[in-house]
Design an enzyme around this catalytic site. Structure first.
Site, PDB file in Angstrom:
ATOM      1  N   GLU A  91       0.801  -1.233   0.000  1.00 40.35           N
ATOM      2  CA  GLU A  91       0.000   0.000   0.000  1.00 40.35           C
ATOM      3  C   GLU A  91       0.830   1.279   0.000  1.00 40.35           C
ATOM      4  OE1 GLU A  91      -3.064   0.020   2.932  1.00 40.35           O
ATOM      5  OE2 GLU A  91      -4.037  -1.733   2.092  1.00 40.35           O
ATOM      6  N   GLU A 144      -5.333  -8.508   0.147  1.00 35.35           N
ATOM      7  CA  GLU A 144      -6.048  -8.293   1.420  1.00 35.35           C
ATOM      8  C   GLU A 144      -7.511  -8.040   1.135  1.00 35.35           C
ATOM      9  OE1 GLU A 144      -4.585  -5.271   4.145  1.00 35.35           O
ATOM     10  OE2 GLU A 144      -2.514  -5.849   3.745  1.00 35.35           O
TER      11      GLU A 144
HETATM   12  C1  PNW Z   1      -4.716  -2.307   5.286  1.00 26.28           C
HETATM   13  N1  PNW Z   1      -8.781   1.966   2.759  1.00 26.28           N
HETATM   14  O1  PNW Z   1      -4.880  -0.937   5.434  1.00 26.28           O
HETATM   15  C2  PNW Z   1      -3.324  -2.670   5.801  1.00 26.28           C
HETATM   16  O2  PNW Z   1      -2.509  -3.211   4.793  1.00 26.28           O
HETATM   17  C3  PNW Z   1      -3.347  -3.568   7.002  1.00 26.28           C
HETATM   18  O3  PNW Z   1      -2.098  -3.532   7.640  1.00 26.28           O
HETATM   19  C4  PNW Z   1      -4.481  -3.166   7.915  1.00 26.28           C
HETATM   20  O4  PNW Z   1      -4.454  -3.805   9.151  1.00 26.28           O
HETATM   21  C5  PNW Z   1      -5.773  -3.480   7.180  1.00 26.28           C
HETATM   22  O5  PNW Z   1      -5.811  -2.864   5.898  1.00 26.28           O
HETATM   23  C6  PNW Z   1      -7.015  -3.083   7.955  1.00 26.28           C
HETATM   24  O6  PNW Z   1      -7.013  -1.725   8.231  1.00 26.28           O
HETATM   25  C7  PNW Z   1      -5.903  -0.280   4.780  1.00 26.28           C
HETATM   26  O7  PNW Z   1      -9.291   2.970   3.300  1.00 26.28           O
HETATM   27  C8  PNW Z   1      -6.469   0.817   5.376  1.00 26.28           C
HETATM   28  O8  PNW Z   1      -9.108   1.638   1.625  1.00 26.28           O
HETATM   29  C9  PNW Z   1      -7.409   1.577   4.713  1.00 26.28           C
HETATM   30  C10 PNW Z   1      -7.816   1.207   3.445  1.00 26.28           C
HETATM   31  C11 PNW Z   1      -7.290   0.097   2.848  1.00 26.28           C
HETATM   32  C12 PNW Z   1      -6.339  -0.640   3.522  1.00 26.28           C
END
Ligand code: PNW
Length: 516
Positions: A233, A422
């Site tokens: 990300e 994910e």
């Molecule tokens: C991911 N969005 O973060 C991360 O890769 C993980 O480490 C994290 O624990 C997981 O998602 C849950 O939060 C994201 O807003 C946070 O699209 C926000 C977004 C996507 C992924």
């Protein structure tokens, strides 16, 4: 880009004649026999190691015609995902260096519950038990991340053999249990030393250091690892870490500086791809794991579908677009103007080093899109205040994101191999009186997203595998331990892991290779 706000033209009627009697669910439960209750309580208490009686009945009673519906392609890879800082703990063990997340989490006021990941899931010591959790699901793949500060405690310089030893033990354990490892090299835990020396990703020295670390690791694990993700990300680490300042390292840079950070992260990805190719065994596959901005056609008309593809390309210009096209879009450069990053043609060539697959983290819809007559050809619709979300406020529910994102990536850039790196959700996970967690909301979320993924694969979109976030509850960054994403509940006081009902759901789905 012009944003349009359509006026509401439809009113929904709340005519009570269509509303079920409020007592109907109570009546249903009253009709259940005591024996039935005992059975439900029995199998759930046994957790997922016991075959649910419900499932056995369905297997016998359901005609094959129905069992063959909603199938995923043969050989579809089912997995789960975690990351190093979120689960490992042992932050001061075996000569690991500090990371920017250690520093950030220990800064008062940064983490919602004032926690940190010094211990987290204690996975560093309990990895064997955790590998068994994956195995019990029937999952055949595991995405985890390697902590750079374990391998190079100061970011560059002398490697720390004890750090690599841990991942060697983990890899051996996974392979001994028939689980394919999919490591990610960078899931946000930058060595603090690089923040101190170079300002982190503000400097291309960090991009170069990342390449050195990538090559070093790839040379030592590619005898057992066939697939490597570079950076997790880019978008979030840039925007939340250096723009909004809500993630480590907590900076709020100006627009030109932020654009430069973004460029260095993309460059770090490209240099890492090259270093892996130069050092790993031939045939090692490599790609990014990106949370692209998902643009969904508000209504599925040909014009809106086309507009959503254009929007996806533009809104991901600094990440997937430049990685897969080797150039910043005209729209991006025009929009950035004098704030555009400084770069060379050689940089763009490195950033767009060919990748073997694209990993997509899909949780939410970022935009609903309609076609317009404007220069860009699209407009982004505002989200209604009533748009539903899961336990995390940001986690808006749009299962169709799981269909459109891989479809667009395959179409826009002719990507032939995609992994969903994910997908998952937080849930409130109340403990029931019998000690179990009946997370039917998580099951609802997963079932609907996976139905859309199956729609994509059945239409030939080349998605090869899916990694559910997350194997177990863990340190959820700024939310600390307040938000739970796991298939297994973790009691952080005792480190006990317990399967939730969603673990049974996922196991059943994997067994049938179909949405259940
Ligand atoms: C991911 N969005 O973060 C991360 O890769 C993980 O480490 C994290 O624990 C997981 O998602 C849950 O939060 C994201 O807003 C946070 O699209 C926000 C977004 C996507 C992924």
């Amino acid at each position: 880009m012009r944003r349009v706000c359509p006026s509401a033209t439809v009113r929904f009627c709340s005519d009570s004649k269509f509303v079920l009697a409020p007592t109907s669910d109570v009546m249903f439960f009253n009709r259940l026999s005591r024996r039935h209750f005992a059975r439900i309580a029995g199998w759930s208490a046994l957790g997922i190691s016991a075959k649910p009686a419900e499932s056995a009945e369905t297997d016998q009673g359901t005609p094959n015609r129905l069992l063959n519906q909603n199938l995923f392609p043969n050989g579809f890879l089912w997995g789960t995902a975690t990351s190093a800082y979120q689960i490992e703990g042992a932050v001061n063990e075996d000569a690991r260096g500090p990371s920017i997340w250690d520093r950030f989490a220990h800064t008062p006021g940064k983490i919602l519950d004032q926690s940190n990941a010094d211990v987290a899931n204690d996975h560093y010591h309990r990895y064997k038990e955790d590998v068994q959790l994956i195995k019990e699901l029937g999952a055949k793949a595991y995405r985890f991340s390697i902590a750079w500060p374990r391998i190079f405690p100061a970011g560059t310089g002398s490697p720390n053999p004890k750090g690599l030893d841990f991942y060697n033990r983990l890899l051996d354990e996974l392979l001994a249990n028939g689980i394919e490892p999919f490591p990610t090299l960078y899931h946000w835990d930058l060595p603090q030393a690089l923040q101190d020396r170079f300002g982190g990703w503000r400097s291309r020295d960090t991009s170069k250091a990342f390449a050195d670390y990538s090559g070093y690791v790839a040379a030592r694990i590619s005898d057992r690892v066939k697939n490597i993700f570079t950076i997790n990300e880019c978008a979030r680490l840039v925007h939340s870490g250096y723009g909004a300042g809500i993630d480590a390292p907590g900076l709020t840079l100006s627009q030109p500086e932020l654009n430069q950070v973004r460029h260095h992260v993309a460059l770090g990805h490209g240099l890492s791809v090259q270093a892996i190719r130069a050092n790993a065994r031939s045939g090692t596959r490599v790609g990014p794991a990106e949370n692209l901005e998902v643009c969904i056609p508000a209504i599925e008309t040909p014009a809106n579908i086309r507009a959503s593809e254009v929007a996806t390309r533009e809104l991901n210009a600094g990440y997937l677009t430049v990685i897969l096209e080797g150039k910043y879009t005209d729209g991006f450069l025009e929009y950035a103007g004098a704030n555009a990053p400084k770069f060379t043609q050689e940089d763009l060539r490195i950033i767009s080093s060919p990748v073997d697959f694209v990993g997509l983290n899909i949780y939410v819809p970022h935009h609903y899109v309609v076609a317009t007559e404007s220069a860009s050809g699209f407009a982004l619709l505002p989200f209604a205040a009533s748009f539903p979300h899961m336990d995390s406020n940001w986690l808006r529910i749009a299962p169709e994101a799981m269909y459109w994102a891989p479809r667009q990536v395959a179409k826009l850039w002719e990507v032939k191999s995609i992994y969903i790196t994910e997908n998952g959700t937080s849930a409130s996970d109340e403990l029931a009186a019998d000690g179990n967690i009946y997370d039917v909301d998580r099951i609802m979320y997963l079932r609907n997203y996976l139905t859309q993924l199956q729609r994509a694969t059945s239409e030939g979109v080349p998605v090869l595998g899916y990694f559910l976030w997350s194997l177990m509850d863990n340190f959820e960054w700024i939310d600390g331990y307040e938000k739970r994403f796991g298939l297994y509940r973790v009691d952080f006081a005792t480190q006990r892991r317990t399967p939730k009902l969603s673990a049974s759901f996922y196991r059943e789905l994997i067994k049938r290779n179909a949405v259940v």
